[in-house]
Design an enzyme around this catalytic site. Structure first.
Site, PDB file in Angstrom:
ATOM      1  CG  ASP A  11      13.696   6.237 -72.679  1.00  0.00           C
ATOM      2  OD1 ASP A  11      14.145   6.297 -71.521  1.00  0.00           O
ATOM      3  OD2 ASP A  11      12.494   6.241 -72.935  1.00  0.00           O
ATOM      4  CG  ASP A 130       9.780   0.106 -66.057  1.00  0.00           C
ATOM      5  OD1 ASP A 130       9.854   1.320 -65.782  1.00  0.00           O
ATOM      6  OD2 ASP A 130      10.673  -0.514 -66.668  1.00  0.00           O
TER       7      ASP A 130
END
Length: 278
Positions: A11, A130
């Site tokens: 990330d 998500d």
């Protein structure tokens, strides 16, 4: 049986690898190019590289970082974050990505996934989802995309039976009202080659993957599902593959902070009769 894949995730925010809990409280975890090269030496099967604030801040994709990573890494590389146009996908593939992950733009305009798979092939189009679990008494979001009236069956009903999960976009900032399971099936129909499925509830908690979420989507679609969000032990990876039915497991913290190596992970899974590439 195909080998199960172990995928470290980078990330990235402002050119650095970060890790947080439930998508917030981010901590610096190092240089993405150096970390990617280290994972390749350790024997990772693939690498996922996500610019986690690109869509939110509407920044251009950091192609230079992708290019430098691809110069050092020869395992498959998936890159996502701020992908809004076919040119974005083309530029990422030219910079060295093997696959491109799409999340926010898929929700904004689902036909984009169809266009992308036709142009570049399903094998390089990953739809990232998500998802957050609904709780008793939870009201579904009204922040629907513009096309919601065209496909009402994809959205959560006010009396949606539990368990159910809502899709979020913009790095987990925007609820959409979309039913995560139905959304995954729609994305497969539109040509996605893989689903990268992240549990927002479990992200960074090290409490294990959301197994019911992974199991439900894995049994609903025929394309590979990558479990993400919550890995804290090697047993969690095993559970994600077996109980969750995932084709691959993605993790960040346990690898970034050297709690386990890729070799230890594969040895553990192999010892439990999970087919992995040693």
């Amino acid at each position: 049986m195909l080998a199960k894949r172990i995928i470290p995730c980078l990330d990235v925010k402002d050119g650095r690898v970060v890790k947080g809990v439930n998508f917030v409280n981010l901590q610096d975890a190092g240089d993405p190019v150096e970390i990617a090269a280290a994972y390749e030496r350790e024997g990772a099967d693939e690498l996922t590289f996500l610019d986690i604030t690109a869509s939110h801040e509407k920044r251009d994709i950091i192609l230079d970082v992708v290019r430098h990573t691809a110069e050092k890494v020869f395992m498959p590389l998936t890159v996502g974050g701020g992908v809004r146009t076919l040119d974005d996908i083309r530029n990422l593939l030219k910079a060295g990505a093997d696959k491109v992950a799409i999340n926010t733009q898929a929700v904004n305009r689902p036909e984009f996934v169809e266009e992308a798979s036709h142009r570049f092939g399903s094998q390089c189009i990953v739809v990232a989802i998500d998802a957050k679990a609904m709780t008793p008494g939870h009201e579904t979001s009204r922040r629907f995309p513009d096309w919601s009236d065209e496909r009402p069956a994809l959205f959560l009903a006010p009396d949606e039976p539990l368990p159910a999960w809502e899709v979020y976009t913009h790095g987990g900032r925007h609820p959409t009202g979309l039913n995560a399971v139905k959304w995954a099936a729609q994305m497969e129909a539109f040509g996605a080659g893989e689903i990268l499925l992240t549990s927002m509830d479990r992200d960074g908690t090290k409490q294990g993957y959301d197994l019911p979420l992974n199991h439900k989507i894995s049994e609903t679609v025929s394309i590979p599902v990558i479990a993400s969000g919550g890995a804290g032990t090697l047993e969690h990876l095993y559970e994600g593959l077996v109980e969750g039915g995932a084709d691959a497991v993605l993790a960040a913290s346990i690898f970034h902070f050297k709690e386990y190596t890729i070799a230890e992970t594969k040895a553990y899974l192999s010892g439990k009769h999970i087919p992995v590439r040693l």
